[in-house]
Design an enzyme around this catalytic site. Structure first.
Site, PDB file in Angstrom:
ATOM      1  N   LYS A  61       0.838  -1.210   0.000  1.00  0.00           N
ATOM      2  CA  LYS A  61       0.000   0.000   0.000  1.00  0.00           C
ATOM      3  C   LYS A  61       0.872   1.259   0.000  1.00  0.00           C
ATOM      4  O   LYS A  61       0.634   2.210  -0.756  1.00  0.00           O
ATOM      5  CB  LYS A  61      -0.910  -0.020   1.234  1.00  0.00           C
ATOM      6  CG  LYS A  61      -1.591   1.271   1.550  1.00  0.00           C
ATOM      7  CD  LYS A  61      -2.684   1.596   0.555  1.00  0.00           C
ATOM      8  CE  LYS A  61      -3.039   3.052   0.575  1.00  0.00           C
ATOM      9  NZ  LYS A  61      -4.118   3.404  -0.319  1.00  0.00           N
ATOM     10  N   CYS A  83      -3.078  11.008   1.404  1.00  0.00           N
ATOM     11  CA  CYS A  83      -2.440   9.726   1.090  1.00  0.00           C
ATOM     12  C   CYS A  83      -1.057   9.907   0.493  1.00  0.00           C
ATOM     13  O   CYS A  83      -0.057   9.553   1.097  1.00  0.00           O
ATOM     14  CB  CYS A  83      -3.333   8.953   0.136  1.00  0.00           C
ATOM     15  SG  CYS A  83      -5.015   8.870   0.733  1.00  0.00           S
TER      16      CYS A  83
HETATM   17  N1  SAJ Z   1      -0.976  15.180  -8.631  1.00  0.00           N
HETATM   18  C1  SAJ Z   1      -0.051  15.855  -9.402  1.00  0.00           C
HETATM   19  N2  SAJ Z   1       0.305  15.316 -10.606  1.00  0.00           N
HETATM   20  C2  SAJ Z   1      -0.247  14.166 -11.071  1.00  0.00           C
HETATM   21  C3  SAJ Z   1      -1.186  13.473 -10.270  1.00  0.00           C
HETATM   22  C4  SAJ Z   1      -1.530  14.003  -9.053  1.00  0.00           C
HETATM   23  O1  SAJ Z   1       0.467  16.904  -9.034  1.00  0.00           O
HETATM   24  O2  SAJ Z   1       0.101  13.751 -12.173  1.00  0.00           O
HETATM   25  C5  SAJ Z   1      -1.368  15.705  -7.314  1.00  0.00           C
HETATM   26  C6  SAJ Z   1      -2.867  15.991  -7.215  1.00  0.00           C
HETATM   27  O3  SAJ Z   1      -3.180  17.263  -7.715  1.00  0.00           O
HETATM   28  C7  SAJ Z   1      -3.100  15.870  -5.713  1.00  0.00           C
HETATM   29  C8  SAJ Z   1      -2.095  14.791  -5.288  1.00  0.00           C
HETATM   30  O4  SAJ Z   1      -1.143  14.714  -6.340  1.00  0.00           O
HETATM   31  O5  SAJ Z   1      -2.801  17.067  -5.042  1.00  0.00           O
HETATM   32  C9  SAJ Z   1      -2.691  13.435  -5.020  1.00  0.00           C
HETATM   33  O6  SAJ Z   1      -3.707  13.140  -5.975  1.00  0.00           O
HETATM   34  P1  SAJ Z   1      -3.865  11.689  -6.648  1.00  0.00           P
HETATM   35  O7  SAJ Z   1      -4.993  11.747  -7.605  1.00  0.00           O
HETATM   36  O8  SAJ Z   1      -2.560  11.263  -7.189  1.00  0.00           O
HETATM   37  O9  SAJ Z   1      -4.135  10.721  -5.428  1.00  0.00           O
HETATM   38  P2  SAJ Z   1      -5.185  10.638  -4.192  1.00  0.00           P
HETATM   39  O10 SAJ Z   1      -4.468  11.079  -2.961  1.00  0.00           O
HETATM   40  O11 SAJ Z   1      -6.479  11.300  -4.492  1.00  0.00           O
HETATM   41  O12 SAJ Z   1      -5.422   9.045  -4.139  1.00  0.00           O
HETATM   42  C10 SAJ Z   1      -4.293   8.182  -4.002  1.00  0.00           C
HETATM   43  C11 SAJ Z   1      -4.422   7.026  -4.998  1.00  0.00           C
HETATM   44  N3  SAJ Z   1      -3.147   6.290  -5.084  1.00  0.00           N
HETATM   45  C12 SAJ Z   1      -2.585   5.985  -6.270  1.00  0.00           C
HETATM   46  O13 SAJ Z   1      -3.057   6.327  -7.329  1.00  0.00           O
HETATM   47  C13 SAJ Z   1      -1.327   5.192  -6.218  1.00  0.00           C
HETATM   48  C14 SAJ Z   1      -5.538   6.094  -4.558  1.00  0.00           C
HETATM   49  O14 SAJ Z   1      -5.597   4.948  -5.403  1.00  0.00           O
HETATM   50  C15 SAJ Z   1      -5.314   5.664  -3.110  1.00  0.00           C
HETATM   51  O15 SAJ Z   1      -6.329   4.784  -2.648  1.00  0.00           O
HETATM   52  C16 SAJ Z   1      -5.350   6.907  -2.252  1.00  0.00           C
HETATM   53  O16 SAJ Z   1      -4.230   7.732  -2.672  1.00  0.00           O
HETATM   54  C17 SAJ Z   1      -5.206   6.493  -0.808  1.00  0.00           C
HETATM   55  O17 SAJ Z   1      -6.216   6.564  -0.083  1.00  0.00           O
HETATM   56  O18 SAJ Z   1      -4.144   6.006  -0.395  1.00  0.00           O
END
Ligand code: SAJ
Length: 415
Positions: free
Chosen positions: A204, A258
């Site tokens: 995880k 996360c």
């Molecule tokens: N972000 C970027 N660039 C990107 C992707 C995201 O700057 O290319 C930023 C987003 O704007 C945001 C942050 O990263 O601020 C996190 O967003 P996210 O969409 O990457 O992730 P979360 O936190 O909404 O959800 C993640 C997911 N993990 C993965 O994709 C590996 C989700 O599947 C998990 O279940 C969740 O964390 C969790 O609960 O752990």
């Protein structure tokens, strides 16, 4: 195993409880927050998430899901409480510990305890298991079953991903993992793999850390591209055409509970220094400071400048502002004496002062696009441009079409 109690009615616990209830289990949802329990008992949900209300109402009306402040006896206890980061970048396990202490009063031989909350490796065995043994004398794998079953759902797509994602279940023994699999299999269409406790805890964390490092790489190359005067978005688009390259997007910072948290949990208890993981965290944490500085430079020279932030939640298409780097940007600009207005139609519960679209852009000198909500595509930029004092857009997500906004008279700045 008929009766399941889910401790924690948050964005993982509530949807999971609904899924289990709609699969036929008698589910009891427990939370320490009176307001949440009252609201749920009124038939209303407290989380903005597509499809959640529908599955909640089904479970609630069929009386398969009951919610309460009190934990009762149960065959299965699922812990889905928050594990935030404390100020020393360590996991705050107090909610987990409180939940386990409640379970120790109710647990009977043959019950199953599942931890869902993301936690540092070793937590299920050394915290959950040890507390249960010291309070009841029960041994995990002998007197009761113990497992770790992490959620992997993406806010905004929780219900779809709860059903369709593969799951990695760790058990203190094979039987614990198998019983857990059989329970989740009632609603999970994805595959369910079984392993030991520590491996599933680590998997995880590895997933979210991988994403954080990838974003940090994207952010770092965005800064380097800036040094060369190259468009990073074009670089990433072409690089990703390679069959084995998948660079994520640079942005104004990494928020949420996360991705910005879990990399620290991986490092916890290891004492390792100078890691790629820590460096990546620092790169991502620094982004909102770089963005606010750039915004400041764009409006420098204007009298009593005003900046409008479009999108205040931590990412696109969600209304969650907790741990949003937009908060850092807002605070930084305000401290510099810049007036900041915020427009985010998705954010409902917040102590920040949000404005409607027209008020937020009225007399503004710069729109700083923070989260690229799909609804922003419908904004009438011609109207916005008429209301603004100076026409500047700082698009930190590569969201707007440069040519279109330039045609409307805006100066367009990208990350
Ligand atoms: N972000 C970027 N660039 C990107 C992707 C995201 O700057 O290319 C930023 C987003 O704007 C945001 C942050 O990263 O601020 C996190 O967003 P996210 O969409 O990457 O992730 P979360 O936190 O909404 O959800 C993640 C997911 N993990 C993965 O994709 C590996 C989700 O599947 C998990 O279940 C969740 O964390 C969790 O609960 O752990």
């Amino acid at each position: 195993m008929e009766k399941i109690s889910v401790l924690g009615m948050g964005y993982v616990g509530l949807p999971t409880a609904c899924m289990l209830a709609n699969s036929g289990f008698k589910v009891s949802g427990v939370d320490i927050d009176k307001d949440i329990i009252n609201k749920l008992n009124f038939g209303k949900i407290h989380i903005e998430e597509p499809e959640l209300e529908k599955i909640f109402l089904k479970a609630f009306k069929n009386k398969k899901l009951k919610v309460s402040l009190e934990l009762g006896k149960s065959d299965v206890f699922i812990i889905a409480v928050p594990t935030p980061l404390n100020h020393r970048n360590k996991a705050d396990l107090s909610y987990v510990i409180n939940a386990v202490n409640k379970i120790t009063d109710k647990i009977e031989k043959g019950n199953l305890v599942i931890l869902e909350s993301t936690s540092p490796p070793g937590t299920t065995r050394n915290i959950v298991g040890k507390i249960i043994t010291s309070s009841t004398g029960f041994l995990a794998g002998k007197d009761y079953y113990l497992a770790f079953c992490p959620e992997r759902v993406l806010p905004g797509k929780i219900i779809y991903e709860l059903k369709n994602n593969d799951r990695i279940v760790g058990g203190v023994d094979r039987k614990s993992a198998e019983i857990t699999r059989d329970i989740y299999k009632t609603f999970v269409k994805g595959r369910i793999f079984l392993t030991n406790l520590e491996t599933s805890e680590f998997v995880k964390l590895a997933e979210n850390t991988y994403r954080d490092i990838n974003i940090a790489f994207a952010n770092e190359i965005s800064l380097i591209c800036g040094d060369y005067g190259i468009d990073v978005w074009e670089v990433i688009k072409y690089a990703n055409m390679h069959p084995r390259v998948n660079i994520l997007n640079p942005g104004p910072g990494v928020g949420g509970h996360c991705i910005a948290v879990d990399p620290w949990f991986i490092l916890e208890n290891t004492g390792r220094k100078d890691t790629l993981i820590e460096k990546s965290r620092n790169i991502n944490n620094n982004m909102p400071f770089i963005i606010s500085k750039r915004a400041e430079e764009i409006v420098r020279g204007y009298k009593k400048p005003k900046v409008t932030i479009f999108g205040f939640s931590y990412k696109e298409n969600v209304g969650d502002v907790r741990e949003s780097p937009a908060v850092v940007i807002n605070n930084k600009l305000t401290k510099k004496g810049i007036k900041v207005s915020i427009y985010d139609p998705l954010v409902i519960n917040t102590r920040y002062n949000l404005s409607g679209l027209e008020d937020s852009v009225d007399g503004s000198d710069l729109i700083l696009l923070f989260s690229g909500h799909s609804v922003f595509k419908e904004i009438d930029l011609a109207l916005v441009s008429d209301l603004m004092r100076n026409r500047n857009i700082f698009d930190t997500r590569n969201f707007f079409d440069k040519t279109t906004v330039e045609r409307l008279g805006f100066n367009y700045y990208n990350i």
